[in-house]
Design an enzyme around this catalytic site. Structure first.
Site, PDB file in Angstrom:
ATOM      1  N   ALA A  29      -4.227   2.137   0.814  1.00  0.00           N
ATOM      2  CA  ALA A  29      -5.291   1.386  -0.132  1.00  0.00           C
ATOM      3  C   ALA A  29      -6.013   0.836   0.782  1.00  0.00           C
ATOM      4  O   ALA A  29      -6.539  -0.355   0.252  1.00  0.00           O
ATOM      5  CB  ALA A  29      -4.540   0.653  -1.135  1.00  0.00           C
TER       6      ALA A  29
ATOM      7  N   ASN B 189       2.939  -1.493   1.038  1.00  0.00           N
ATOM      8  CA  ASN B 189       2.857  -0.639   2.057  1.00  0.00           C
ATOM      9  C   ASN B 189       1.667  -0.609   2.915  1.00  0.00           C
ATOM     10  O   ASN B 189       1.750  -0.197   4.131  1.00  0.00           O
ATOM     11  CB  ASN B 189       2.658   1.069   1.452  1.00  0.00           C
ATOM     12  CG  ASN B 189       4.032   1.209   0.719  1.00  0.00           C
ATOM     13  OD1 ASN B 189       4.958   1.754   1.206  1.00  0.00           O
ATOM     14  ND2 ASN B 189       4.091   1.126  -0.768  1.00  0.00           N
TER      15      ASN B 189
ATOM     16  N   HIS C   2      -7.660  -6.475  -1.198  1.00  0.00           N
ATOM     17  CA  HIS C   2      -7.096  -6.417   0.218  1.00  0.00           C
ATOM     18  C   HIS C   2      -8.013  -7.006   1.022  1.00  0.00           C
ATOM     19  O   HIS C   2      -9.339  -6.533   1.279  1.00  0.00           O
ATOM     20  CB  HIS C   2      -6.390  -4.947   0.674  1.00  0.00           C
ATOM     21  CG  HIS C   2      -5.624  -4.229  -0.352  1.00  0.00           C
ATOM     22  ND1 HIS C   2      -4.567  -4.678  -0.426  1.00  0.00           N
ATOM     23  CD2 HIS C   2      -6.054  -3.336  -1.181  1.00  0.00           C
ATOM     24  CE1 HIS C   2      -3.778  -3.894  -1.430  1.00  0.00           C
ATOM     25  NE2 HIS C   2      -4.964  -3.062  -1.743  1.00  0.00           N
TER      26      HIS C   2
HETATM   27  N1  LIG Z   1       0.002   3.321   1.421  1.00  0.00           N
HETATM   28  C1  LIG Z   1      -0.493   2.827   0.463  1.00  0.00           C
HETATM   29  O1  LIG Z   1      -1.458   2.069   0.534  1.00  0.00           O
HETATM   30  C2  LIG Z   1       0.533   2.706  -0.925  1.00  0.00           C
HETATM   31  C3  LIG Z   1       1.608   3.473  -1.108  1.00  0.00           C
HETATM   32  N2  LIG Z   1       2.336   3.524  -2.294  1.00  0.00           N
HETATM   33  C4  LIG Z   1       3.590   4.272  -2.291  1.00  0.00           C
HETATM   34  O2  LIG Z   1       3.354   5.406  -3.020  1.00  0.00           O
HETATM   35  C5  LIG Z   1       4.332   5.691  -3.717  1.00  0.00           C
HETATM   36  C6  LIG Z   1       4.060   6.303  -5.293  1.00  0.00           C
HETATM   37  O3  LIG Z   1       3.242   5.643  -5.925  1.00  0.00           O
HETATM   38  P1  LIG Z   1       3.003   5.860  -7.528  1.00  0.00           P
HETATM   39  O4  LIG Z   1       2.852   7.272  -7.514  1.00  0.00           O
HETATM   40  O5  LIG Z   1       1.815   5.030  -7.884  1.00  0.00           O
HETATM   41  O6  LIG Z   1       4.519   5.408  -8.043  1.00  0.00           O
HETATM   42  P2  LIG Z   1       4.953   5.849  -9.421  1.00  0.00           P
HETATM   43  O7  LIG Z   1       6.076   5.080  -9.542  1.00  0.00           O
HETATM   44  O8  LIG Z   1       3.940   6.110 -10.363  1.00  0.00           O
HETATM   45  O9  LIG Z   1       5.565   7.663  -8.836  1.00  0.00           O
HETATM   46  C7  LIG Z   1       6.505   7.743  -7.906  1.00  0.00           C
HETATM   47  C8  LIG Z   1       7.535   9.123  -8.450  1.00  0.00           C
HETATM   48  O10 LIG Z   1       8.232   9.613  -7.475  1.00  0.00           O
HETATM   49  C9  LIG Z   1       9.508   9.763  -7.804  1.00  0.00           C
HETATM   50  N3  LIG Z   1      10.420   9.513  -6.899  1.00  0.00           N
HETATM   51  C10 LIG Z   1      10.740   8.376  -5.929  1.00  0.00           C
HETATM   52  N4  LIG Z   1      11.991   8.908  -4.902  1.00  0.00           N
HETATM   53  C11 LIG Z   1      11.865  10.331  -5.289  1.00  0.00           C
HETATM   54  C12 LIG Z   1      12.568  11.182  -4.343  1.00  0.00           C
HETATM   55  N5  LIG Z   1      13.587  10.858  -3.507  1.00  0.00           N
HETATM   56  N6  LIG Z   1      12.490  12.500  -4.847  1.00  0.00           N
HETATM   57  C13 LIG Z   1      11.293  12.696  -5.633  1.00  0.00           C
HETATM   58  N7  LIG Z   1      10.872  12.099  -6.498  1.00  0.00           N
HETATM   59  C14 LIG Z   1      11.014  10.772  -6.255  1.00  0.00           C
HETATM   60  C15 LIG Z   1       9.747   8.569  -8.948  1.00  0.00           C
HETATM   61  O11 LIG Z   1      10.965   8.621  -9.758  1.00  0.00           O
HETATM   62  P3  LIG Z   1      11.584   7.509 -10.328  1.00  0.00           P
HETATM   63  O12 LIG Z   1      10.414   6.672 -11.334  1.00  0.00           O
HETATM   64  O13 LIG Z   1      12.663   8.300 -11.314  1.00  0.00           O
HETATM   65  O14 LIG Z   1      11.917   6.662  -9.212  1.00  0.00           O
HETATM   66  C16 LIG Z   1       8.224   8.516  -9.469  1.00  0.00           C
HETATM   67  O15 LIG Z   1       8.237   9.545 -10.633  1.00  0.00           O
HETATM   68  C17 LIG Z   1       4.857   4.221  -4.217  1.00  0.00           C
HETATM   69  O16 LIG Z   1       6.346   3.909  -4.473  1.00  0.00           O
HETATM   70  C18 LIG Z   1       4.558   3.376  -2.905  1.00  0.00           C
HETATM   71  O17 LIG Z   1       5.843   3.444  -1.994  1.00  0.00           O
HETATM   72  C19 LIG Z   1       1.722   3.104  -3.498  1.00  0.00           C
HETATM   73  C20 LIG Z   1       0.281   2.534  -3.388  1.00  0.00           C
HETATM   74  C21 LIG Z   1      -0.417   2.161  -2.082  1.00  0.00           C
HETATM   75  O1  LIG Z   2      -2.172   0.518  -3.917  1.00  0.00           O
HETATM   76  C1  LIG Z   2      -2.413  -0.775  -3.436  1.00  0.00           C
HETATM   77  O2  LIG Z   2      -3.434  -1.500  -3.649  1.00  0.00           O
HETATM   78  C2  LIG Z   2      -1.508  -1.268  -2.205  1.00  0.00           C
HETATM   79  C3  LIG Z   2       0.007  -0.897  -2.682  1.00  0.00           C
HETATM   80  O3  LIG Z   2       0.519  -0.783  -3.706  1.00  0.00           O
HETATM   81  C4  LIG Z   2       0.932  -0.768  -1.417  1.00  0.00           C
HETATM   82  O4  LIG Z   2       0.169  -1.061  -0.399  1.00  0.00           O
HETATM   83  O5  LIG Z   2       2.088  -0.542  -1.598  1.00  0.00           O
END
Ligand SMILES: NC(=O)C1=CN([C@@H]2O[C@H](COP(=O)(O)OP(=O)(O)OC[C@H]3O[C@@H](n4cnc5c(N)ncnc54)[C@H](OP(=O)(O)O)[C@@H]3O)[C@@H](O)[C@H]2O)C=CC1
Ligand SMILES: O=C([O-])CC(=O)C(=O)O
Length: 269
Positions: free
Chosen positions: A127, A193, A223
Site C-alpha cells: 500500500a 505492513n 500514508h
Molecule cells: N504490504 C501491505 O501494504 C499490506 C499487507 N497486508 C497483509 O495482507 C494480509 C491479507 O489482507 P486481506 O486479504 O485484506 O485480509 P483478510 O483478513 O481479508 O484475508 C486474509 C485471509 O487469509 C486467511 N489466512 C490467514 N492465515 C492463513 C494461513 N496460514 N493459511 C491460509 N489462509 C490463511 C484468513 O483466514 P482467517 O480469517 O480464518 O484467519 C483470511 O481468510 C493481511 O493480513 C496483512 O498482513 C494488508 C494490507 C496491506
Molecule cells: O493497506 C493499507 O493501507 C496498509 C496496511 O493495511 C498494512 O500496511 O498492513
C-alpha cells in the site's frame, strides 16, 4: 502475452486475494488465480467461492497442484509457517504480509529456505510507494525516515488501538501508536505492513520512526513518508481507497501484487 496460462496460487483467499483475482481476470495477458491455500475449516466453504479456483487446506496439496508462483496474502503466521515450505520446494513467492519479516528469526528462515530451494521471495510494495527512492538513497546514507499512517477509526478495530480507545466514539484525530517500525509491524499485523516495507528499503526497523493515527474525518487510508539524507530529501503522500471487503486494506496493496506478478513473468523488468 508473457504471463497468461501460468499457474499462480495464493495463500489466503480473503479481501486482497479476491481483489487480485478480479484484476487478473480483467486482463487477458495475465494469469488467473488457479488455486488457494485456505484455513482447513474453510475448505467446506469453497463451493460458495469461485468455481475456477481450487481450494486446498494443506500446503502439500497446494504444491501438488504445481504452482509456478505462490502469492502470500494471508497473515504474518502464514509467512512464518507456510512460506518456508513453499520456498524449500523451489517455488517463487510474493510476500505481502511483510511485517512478519520484522521478526529476525522469520526473516532468516525465509532467506535460508529460498537459498535451499533455489527460489526467490519477492516483497510486494503493497500500500506504500517511494520504496525505489529509499533503496537508492540509502546507498549514500539516510539521516531519517519518518512514516505516518492514518486510517478511519473502524479500520483499527481488532487491533491494540481497540483496547485503548473507544474507536467508534472518536471525534478528532487520535495518535494510537508512536514508536519504531519493528514494534508497529508486530503490534499491527493487519495495518502496518507498510512500515516493514519502508524499514527494509531504507534504514531498518529500529531507525524508522512510525506514527499511527485513527482519524474520523477521513474515508481513505493515508500514508505519508518522509526521508532525508545525503541524496537530498523527499516526501510522499498516498490517499488509498480501501477494499470494500476489508477497510484495513488498501486496494493499492492488491494492485501492487498484479504488478509483482507481471514483473515476475516478464523478460524485461
Ligand atoms: N504490504 C501491505 O501494504 C499490506 C499487507 N497486508 C497483509 O495482507 C494480509 C491479507 O489482507 P486481506 O486479504 O485484506 O485480509 P483478510 O483478513 O481479508 O484475508 C486474509 C485471509 O487469509 C486467511 N489466512 C490467514 N492465515 C492463513 C494461513 N496460514 N493459511 C491460509 N489462509 C490463511 C484468513 O483466514 P482467517 O480469517 O480464518 O484467519 C483470511 O481468510 C493481511 O493480513 C496483512 O498482513 C494488508 C494490507 C496491506
Ligand atoms: O493497506 C493499507 O493501507 C496498509 C496496511 O493495511 C498494512 O500496511 O498492513
Amino acid at each position: 502475452m508473457p504471463a497468461a496460462g501460468k499457474r499462480v496460487a495464493t495463500i489466503g483467499f480473503g479481501a486482497m486475494a479476491r481483489s487480485l483475482r478480479a484484476s487478473l481476470a480483467a486482463d487477458e495477458a495475465m494469469p488467473a488465480i488457479g488455486a488457494a491455500l485456505v484455513p482447513p475449516g474453510k475448505v467446506a466453504a469453497a463451493p460458495a467461492g469461485p468455481d475456477d479456483v481450487a481450494f486446498f487446506p494443506e500446503v502439500d496439496a497446494l504444491l501438488a497442484w504445481r504452482p509456478e508462483l505462490v502469492v502470500e496474502c494471508a497473515s504474518h503466521q502464514a509467512v512464518a509457517t507456510v512460506l518456508p515450505t513453499v520456498l524449500r520446494r523451489g517455488v517463487d513467492c510474493v510476500i505481502v504480509s511483510i511485517g512478519a519479516l520484522g521478526d529476525a528469526a522469520v526473516r532468516a528462515e525465509i532467506e535460508e529456505s529460498a537459498r535451499a530451494g533455489g527460489a526467490r521471495a519477492v516483497i510486494a510494495s503493497g500500500a506504500i510507494g517511494g520504496l525505489d527512492v529509499l533503496r537508492a538513497a540509502a546507498a549514500a546514507g539516510l539521516d531519517h525516515v519518518v512514516y505516518t499512517g492514518r486510517k478511519p477509526p473502524h479500520a483499527w478495530l481488532g487491533s491494540p488501538a481497540g483496547e485503548r480507545f473507544d474507536l467508534a466514539a472518536l471525534r478528532s484525530e487520535t495518535i494510537i501508536f508512536e514508536g519504531d517500525a519493528r514494534a508497529a509491524a508486530a503490534l499491527y499485523p493487519k495495518n502496518a505492513n507498510v512500515t516493514a516495507a519502508v524499514a527494509l528499503a531504507g534504514i531498518g526497523f529500529e531507525r524508522t520512526r512510525v506514527t499511527l493515527v485513527a482519524d474520523p474525518a477521513i474515508g481513505r487510508n493515508i500514508h505519508e513518508l518522509e526521508a532525508a539524507g545525503a541524496f537530498g530529501s523527499f516526501r510522499i503522500r498516498l490517499e488509498n481507497a480501501p477494499l470494500p471487503d476489508n477497510p484495513k486494506t488498501s486496494w493499492l496493496a492488491a494492485l501492487s501484487i498484479v504488478q509483482a506478478i507481471r514483473s515476475h513473468f516478464s523478460s524485461i523488468r
